[in-house]
Design an enzyme around this catalytic site. Structure first.
Site, PDB file in Angstrom:
ATOM      1  N   ASN A   9       0.844  -1.108   0.056  1.00  0.00           N
ATOM      2  CA  ASN A   9      -0.207   0.038   0.260  1.00  0.00           C
ATOM      3  C   ASN A   9       0.956   1.232  -0.074  1.00  0.00           C
ATOM      4  O   ASN A   9       1.418   1.700   0.821  1.00  0.00           O
ATOM      5  CB  ASN A   9      -0.991   0.067   1.049  1.00  0.00           C
ATOM      6  CG  ASN A   9      -1.728   1.342   1.401  1.00  0.00           C
ATOM      7  OD1 ASN A   9      -1.842   2.096   0.571  1.00  0.00           O
ATOM      8  ND2 ASN A   9      -2.311   1.392   2.653  1.00  0.00           N
ATOM      9  N   TRP A  10       1.019   1.741  -1.033  1.00  0.00           N
ATOM     10  CA  TRP A  10       1.791   2.928  -1.322  1.00  0.00           C
ATOM     11  C   TRP A  10       1.426   4.261  -0.619  1.00  0.00           C
ATOM     12  O   TRP A  10       2.060   5.391  -0.560  1.00  0.00           O
ATOM     13  CB  TRP A  10       2.187   3.320  -2.746  1.00  0.00           C
ATOM     14  CG  TRP A  10       2.921   2.392  -3.481  1.00  0.00           C
ATOM     15  CD1 TRP A  10       3.299   1.236  -3.160  1.00  0.00           C
ATOM     16  CD2 TRP A  10       3.256   2.511  -5.003  1.00  0.00           C
ATOM     17  NE1 TRP A  10       3.942   0.472  -4.326  1.00  0.00           N
ATOM     18  CE2 TRP A  10       4.092   1.286  -5.051  1.00  0.00           C
ATOM     19  CE3 TRP A  10       3.365   3.453  -5.678  1.00  0.00           C
ATOM     20  CZ2 TRP A  10       4.595   1.001  -6.492  1.00  0.00           C
ATOM     21  CZ3 TRP A  10       3.898   3.241  -6.977  1.00  0.00           C
ATOM     22  CH2 TRP A  10       4.506   2.205  -7.430  1.00  0.00           C
ATOM     23  N   LYS A  11      -0.084   4.278  -0.325  1.00  0.00           N
ATOM     24  CA  LYS A  11      -0.389   5.407   0.562  1.00  0.00           C
ATOM     25  C   LYS A  11      -0.476   6.511  -0.711  1.00  0.00           C
ATOM     26  O   LYS A  11      -0.270   6.159  -1.828  1.00  0.00           O
ATOM     27  CB  LYS A  11      -0.057   5.725   1.763  1.00  0.00           C
ATOM     28  CG  LYS A  11      -0.185   4.381   2.594  1.00  0.00           C
ATOM     29  CD  LYS A  11       0.235   4.663   4.118  1.00  0.00           C
ATOM     30  CE  LYS A  11      -0.175   3.270   4.710  1.00  0.00           C
ATOM     31  NZ  LYS A  11       0.272   3.215   6.270  1.00  0.00           N
ATOM     32  N   HIS A  97      -9.278   0.989   4.938  1.00  0.00           N
ATOM     33  CA  HIS A  97      -8.083   1.368   5.658  1.00  0.00           C
ATOM     34  C   HIS A  97      -8.522   2.329   6.774  1.00  0.00           C
ATOM     35  O   HIS A  97      -9.030   3.274   6.722  1.00  0.00           O
ATOM     36  CB  HIS A  97      -7.022   1.971   4.561  1.00  0.00           C
ATOM     37  CG  HIS A  97      -5.507   1.883   5.364  1.00  0.00           C
ATOM     38  ND1 HIS A  97      -5.167   2.836   6.349  1.00  0.00           N
ATOM     39  CD2 HIS A  97      -4.649   1.006   5.059  1.00  0.00           C
ATOM     40  CE1 HIS A  97      -4.024   2.624   6.347  1.00  0.00           C
ATOM     41  NE2 HIS A  97      -3.522   1.534   5.884  1.00  0.00           N
ATOM     42  N   GLU A  99      -6.694   4.685   7.762  1.00  0.00           N
ATOM     43  CA  GLU A  99      -6.597   6.317   7.505  1.00  0.00           C
ATOM     44  C   GLU A  99      -7.886   6.678   6.759  1.00  0.00           C
ATOM     45  O   GLU A  99      -8.238   7.791   6.958  1.00  0.00           O
ATOM     46  CB  GLU A  99      -5.217   6.411   6.583  1.00  0.00           C
ATOM     47  CG  GLU A  99      -4.038   6.081   7.368  1.00  0.00           C
ATOM     48  CD  GLU A  99      -2.776   5.621   6.616  1.00  0.00           C
ATOM     49  OE1 GLU A  99      -2.789   5.583   5.608  1.00  0.00           O
ATOM     50  OE2 GLU A  99      -1.789   5.097   7.575  1.00  0.00           O
ATOM     51  N   GLU A 169      -5.065  -4.756  10.818  1.00  0.00           N
ATOM     52  CA  GLU A 169      -3.667  -3.595  10.944  1.00  0.00           C
ATOM     53  C   GLU A 169      -4.012  -2.684  12.161  1.00  0.00           C
ATOM     54  O   GLU A 169      -4.815  -1.788  12.054  1.00  0.00           O
ATOM     55  CB  GLU A 169      -3.947  -2.442   9.710  1.00  0.00           C
ATOM     56  CG  GLU A 169      -3.658  -3.366   8.226  1.00  0.00           C
ATOM     57  CD  GLU A 169      -3.160  -2.166   7.334  1.00  0.00           C
ATOM     58  OE1 GLU A 169      -2.011  -2.428   6.911  1.00  0.00           O
ATOM     59  OE2 GLU A 169      -3.660  -1.042   7.309  1.00  0.00           O
ATOM     60  N   SER A 215       4.001  -1.795  10.338  1.00  0.00           N
ATOM     61  CA  SER A 215       5.336  -1.720  10.445  1.00  0.00           C
ATOM     62  C   SER A 215       6.036  -3.388  10.175  1.00  0.00           C
ATOM     63  O   SER A 215       7.041  -3.836  11.047  1.00  0.00           O
ATOM     64  CB  SER A 215       5.822  -1.337  11.908  1.00  0.00           C
ATOM     65  OG  SER A 215       5.521  -0.080  11.900  1.00  0.00           O
ATOM     66  N   GLY A 236       3.125  -0.876   4.202  1.00  0.00           N
ATOM     67  CA  GLY A 236       2.938   0.390   3.979  1.00  0.00           C
ATOM     68  C   GLY A 236       4.450   0.922   3.574  1.00  0.00           C
ATOM     69  O   GLY A 236       4.965   0.527   2.308  1.00  0.00           O
ATOM     70  N   GLY A 237       5.336   1.410   4.532  1.00  0.00           N
ATOM     71  CA  GLY A 237       6.360   1.926   4.338  1.00  0.00           C
ATOM     72  C   GLY A 237       7.441   1.153   3.472  1.00  0.00           C
ATOM     73  O   GLY A 237       8.262   1.651   2.637  1.00  0.00           O
TER      74      GLY A 237
END
Ligand code: 13P
Length: 255
Positions: A9-11, A97, A99, A169, A215, A236-237
């Protein structure tokens, strides 16, 4: 057959050129995937058509959106429908998600409607759930996640459930560097699987893919993925760097 999946998930990261380069880098390093060990790249909408074209020839490597609108079309400025997502060649969409729930006020009702829109357009849904820190500290995370799953998914029939992947998550582990321990992840994943079992039966529970997100990185992916009820990750990151993403894919392939 239960699949393992690593989804990135590149956001809201990477411009078009950077995104195309990242997909190419991922393609270069991505090892041999299998029908039961898949990768999904979820960039922002603007990359979807180009990314889908780049991965089209690669077996078991797919693209997905990070959101879609619940209506088919109309005066919804700035929004993207499930049919539009599908038309890019994408096969998946992330729904719910944390967010989106928090910053865009997406309610359980909206998420159920978005899930329906995605499924009726032939997309696979990566449905997210997970508790904030205060719920974890209060020890009521199982009930909290149960409500999210019931409200978002339990209106679906068994056939529709085949196109659902659940991503757990814990919000306190997203982008914080703090990861759920493998015991915490396993406990929640087993809980989610038991909810599916009670509502849809043994086969559905055995077959559904439940991803961990928060993470997850090359250094902890192996331990998390070796938990019996953890079927991969929503990353994510670490999905923004081809070498890290490859390390996580390698952890899946090693299971
Ligand atoms: P991080 O891997 O950056 O913690 O993000 C997890 C996530 O939100 C994936 O959807």
């Amino acid at each position: 057959m239960r699949k393992m999946i690593v989804a990135g998930n590149w956001k809201m990261n990477k411009n078009l050129q950077e995104g195309i380069q990242l997909v190419k880098d991922i393609l270069e390093v991505s090892a041999d995937l299998k029908a039961d060990k898949q990768v999904v790249i979820c960039p922002p909408f603007i990359h979807l058509a180009s990314a889908s074209e780049l991965v089209v020839a690669k077996d078991n490597l797919y693209t997905g959106a990070q959101n879609c609108h619940m209506e088919a079309s109309g005066a919804y400025t700035g929004e993207t429908s499930a049919e539009m997502v599908k038309s890019t060649g994408a096969t998946h969409v992330i729904i719910g998600h944390s967010e989106r729930r928090e910053y865009f006020n997406e309610s359980n009702e909206m998420l159920a409607a978005k899930t329906n829109a995605a499924l009726s357009n032939g997309l696979n849904v990566i449905f997210c759930c997970g508790e904030p820190l205060e719920i974890r500290d209060a020890g009521t995370q199982n009930n909290y996640v149960e409500e999210q799953i019931k409200a978002g998914l339990f209106h679906l029939n068994l056939e529709q459930l085949n196109n659902i992947v659940i991503a757990y998550e814990p919000i306190w582990a997203i982008g914080t560097g703090r990861t759920a321990s493998s015991e915490q992840a396993q406990d929640m994943h087993a809980h989610i699987r038991s909810l599916i079992k009670n509502h849809y039966g043994d086969d559905a529970a055995e077959n559904i893919t439940i991803l961990y997100g928060g993470s997850c990185k090359p250094s902890n992916a192996d331990e998390l993925f070796s938990c019996p009820d953890v079927d991969g990750g929503l990353i994510g990151g670490a999905s923004l760097n081809a070498a890290d993403f490859h390390g996580i894919i390698a952890a899946m392939l090693a299971q």
